[in-house]
Enzyme design. Structure first.
Site, PDB file in Angstrom:
ATOM      1  N   LYS A  49     -16.559  -4.207   8.912  1.00 51.94           N
ATOM      2  CA  LYS A  49     -16.161  -4.614   7.611  1.00 51.94           C
ATOM      3  C   LYS A  49     -14.920  -5.095   6.808  1.00 51.94           C
ATOM      4  O   LYS A  49     -14.039  -5.156   7.800  1.00 51.94           O
ATOM      5  CB  LYS A  49     -16.609  -2.649   6.674  1.00 51.94           C
ATOM      6  CG  LYS A  49     -15.556  -1.912   6.928  1.00 51.94           C
ATOM      7  CD  LYS A  49     -15.866  -0.361   6.919  1.00 51.94           C
ATOM      8  CE  LYS A  49     -14.600   0.650   7.198  1.00 51.94           C
ATOM      9  NZ  LYS A  49     -15.487   2.192   7.307  1.00 51.94           N
ATOM     10  N   TYR A  90      17.540  -7.957   0.900  1.00 55.93           N
ATOM     11  CA  TYR A  90      18.107  -8.177  -0.885  1.00 55.93           C
ATOM     12  C   TYR A  90      18.239  -6.467  -0.872  1.00 55.93           C
ATOM     13  O   TYR A  90      18.354  -5.613  -0.157  1.00 55.93           O
ATOM     14  CB  TYR A  90      16.230  -7.808  -0.882  1.00 55.93           C
ATOM     15  CG  TYR A  90      15.375  -9.357  -1.807  1.00 55.93           C
ATOM     16  CD1 TYR A  90      16.698  -9.740  -2.444  1.00 55.93           C
ATOM     17  CD2 TYR A  90      14.408  -9.835  -0.775  1.00 55.93           C
ATOM     18  CE1 TYR A  90      15.922 -11.649  -2.829  1.00 55.93           C
ATOM     19  CE2 TYR A  90      14.522 -11.187  -1.507  1.00 55.93           C
ATOM     20  CZ  TYR A  90      14.981 -11.328  -2.625  1.00 55.93           C
ATOM     21  OH  TYR A  90      13.916 -12.596  -2.436  1.00 55.93           O
TER      22      TYR A  90
HETATM   23  C1  LIG Z   1     -14.931   2.651   8.898  1.00 58.76           C
HETATM   24  C2  LIG Z   1     -16.155   3.867   8.443  1.00 58.76           C
HETATM   25  C3  LIG Z   1     -16.116   3.180   9.917  1.00 58.76           C
HETATM   26  C4  LIG Z   1     -15.300   3.328  11.356  1.00 58.76           C
HETATM   27  O1  LIG Z   1     -14.288   3.957  11.192  1.00 58.76           O
HETATM   28  P1  LIG Z   1     -12.878   4.462  12.064  1.00 58.76           P
HETATM   29  O2  LIG Z   1     -12.419   5.079  12.698  1.00 58.76           O
HETATM   30  O3  LIG Z   1     -12.765   2.579  12.556  1.00 58.76           O
HETATM   31  O4  LIG Z   1     -13.486   3.867  13.317  1.00 58.76           O
HETATM   32  C5  LIG Z   1     -17.749   4.441  10.549  1.00 58.76           C
HETATM   33  N1  LIG Z   1     -18.345   4.654   9.817  1.00 58.76           N
HETATM   34  C6  LIG Z   1     -17.939   4.925   8.331  1.00 58.76           C
HETATM   35  C7  LIG Z   1     -18.719   5.670   7.642  1.00 58.76           C
HETATM   36  C8  LIG Z   1     -16.730   3.895   8.049  1.00 58.76           C
HETATM   37  O5  LIG Z   1     -17.184   4.133   6.294  1.00 58.76           O
END
Ligand SMILES: *Cc1c(COP(=O)(O)O)cnc(C)c1O
Length: 372
Positions: A43, A260
């Site tokens: 994702k 800044y």
């Molecule tokens: C993002 C996600 C993962 C992956 O988690 P990591 O900690 O990055 O390995 C697995 N399951 C679900 C439901 C997620 O939303």
């Protein structure tokens, strides 16, 4: 890709993605989870490293299950994988929208159904089609209750459920009692769907001593080099390297202010270098340095150099006093992330988690993929 820039301009910051390390990380988790399968969570553009190159490399290495968050990501992923075998799951559930459901089914992707309402929409718009079920075991973010899952399990349509999953809230905290509670809650739900595969563990879940691997683990962060076991050394290989060029070098007197709002003042005569990277590139402004707080640190050759003052949009200032004079020159590249500065290290200096460091990597870098 037509129009894609082929060579890095000298003043451009460089993002190098090591696809061999990505594959090695996937293999390491797959070996640890075996006989469970290891799915890749890709994702958010594969946590910022690039969906297409990451998924293609993992697919060539033998990965056949992928998780995305959005329907649009599922479509992109299916296109990127061409004819390669791949089960694609869409974590954010299912909207009521018929066109979106058709798009999902058209990509031969499976929704991860998170409520009775979503289940009804799936039955209505894609009857008989395979789906995954997300059951909440305490996180209260996505997922249906065990009672709602039971109601589905008691219907003939339950045969469409080929994967049951839940998600840990604190699996990176090995001793958090919530892990055992979630495992127990999941255990009772997955028994309702005896013909479906079961999946609970994310990256850190794979490393829990109770090994709740079930049939499929869902690894994201660890694939990209993040440490799934925060209090122990990182078992994963580094995937992401960020380098930026020095633009100018200057000497300042004790008491000189930098950047800044003058949040940093030179404690003694210092030699400073301005580098061509800032928060618009994903070097979070919260990694800025003040008198009291350690900031991001970069490497110029072998010399660690702290960021001083506020990180601005396109520029940051580093203290190169302790680096060699010849090394600290315009055009020289400094390293901000890499084998010596981990994603987790930069994250802690920016008061965040490595996930946010990775997903903040901007499109402005010159991107270079090696290996794979
Ligand atoms: C993002 C996600 C993962 C992956 O988690 P990591 O900690 O990055 O390995 C697995 N399951 C679900 C439901 C997620 O939303």
């Amino acid at each position: 890709m037509s129009g894609a820039q082929q060579t890095r301009l000298a003043s451009q910051a460089l993002l190098t993605i090591d696809l061999d390390a990505l594959i090695a990380n996937w293999r390491a988790i797959a070996a640890r989870a075996a006989p469970a399968q290891c799915a890749a969570v890709v994702k958010a553009d594969a946590y910022g490293i690039g969906l297409e190159p990451a998924a293609q490399a993992l697919s060539r290495a033998g990965c056949v299950s992928f998780f995305v968050a959005h329907v649009a990501e599922a479509v992109r992923l299916r296109a990127a994988l061409g004819g390669a075998p791949a089960q694609i799951y869409c974590l954010n559930g299912l909207s009521d929208d018929a066109a979106e459901i058709q798009t999902l089914a058209g990509a031969q992707a499976f929704p991860v159904i998170g409520s009775a309402h979503e289940w009804a929409a799936w039955l209505k718009h894609a009857p008989g089609h395979e789906a995954a079920l997300h059951v909440d075991t305490g996180m209260n973010r996505l997922g249906m209750s065990a009672q709602e899952a039971k109601a589905i399990a008691d219907t003939p349509e339950a045969a469409c459920v080929t994967l049951v999953l839940s998600h840990f809230a604190s699996s990176e905290e090995r001793d958090n009692p919530m892990n055992a509670a979630q495992i127990a809650a999941f255990e009772s739900v997955r028994q309702m769907f005896s013909n479906a595969r079961a999946s609970l563990a994310n990256s850190s879940g794979v490393f829990l001593p109770t090994a709740p691997h079930y049939d499929l683990v869902r690894a994201g962060y660890a694939l990209y080099g993040g440490n799934p076991t925060p209090v122990a050394p990182n078992p994963m290989q580094n995937v992401v390297r960020v380098q930026a060029p020095i633009i100018q070098v200057r000497n300042v007197e004790a008491g000189a202010m930098v950047g800044y709002n003058s949040t940093w003042r030179a404690p003694s005569p210092r030699r400073l270098a301005t580098i061509g990277i800032g928060y618009a590139d994903g070097l979070l402004r919260s990694a800025s340095g003040t008198q009291d707080k350690p900031a991001a640190q970069v490497y110029l050759g072998d010399a660690p150099c702290p960021v001083v003052g506020r990180i601005s949009m396109d520029l940051s200032v580093i203290d190169v006093t302790d680096a060699s004079l010849e090394a600290a020159a315009p055009g020289a590249m400094v390293e901000l992330l890499g084998s010596r500065i981990s994603v987790d290290d930069l994250a802690s200096r920016a008061n965040t988690i490595g996930y946010e460091i990775l997903t903040s990597l901007s499109r402005r870098y010159f991107r270079q993929y090696v290996g794979g």
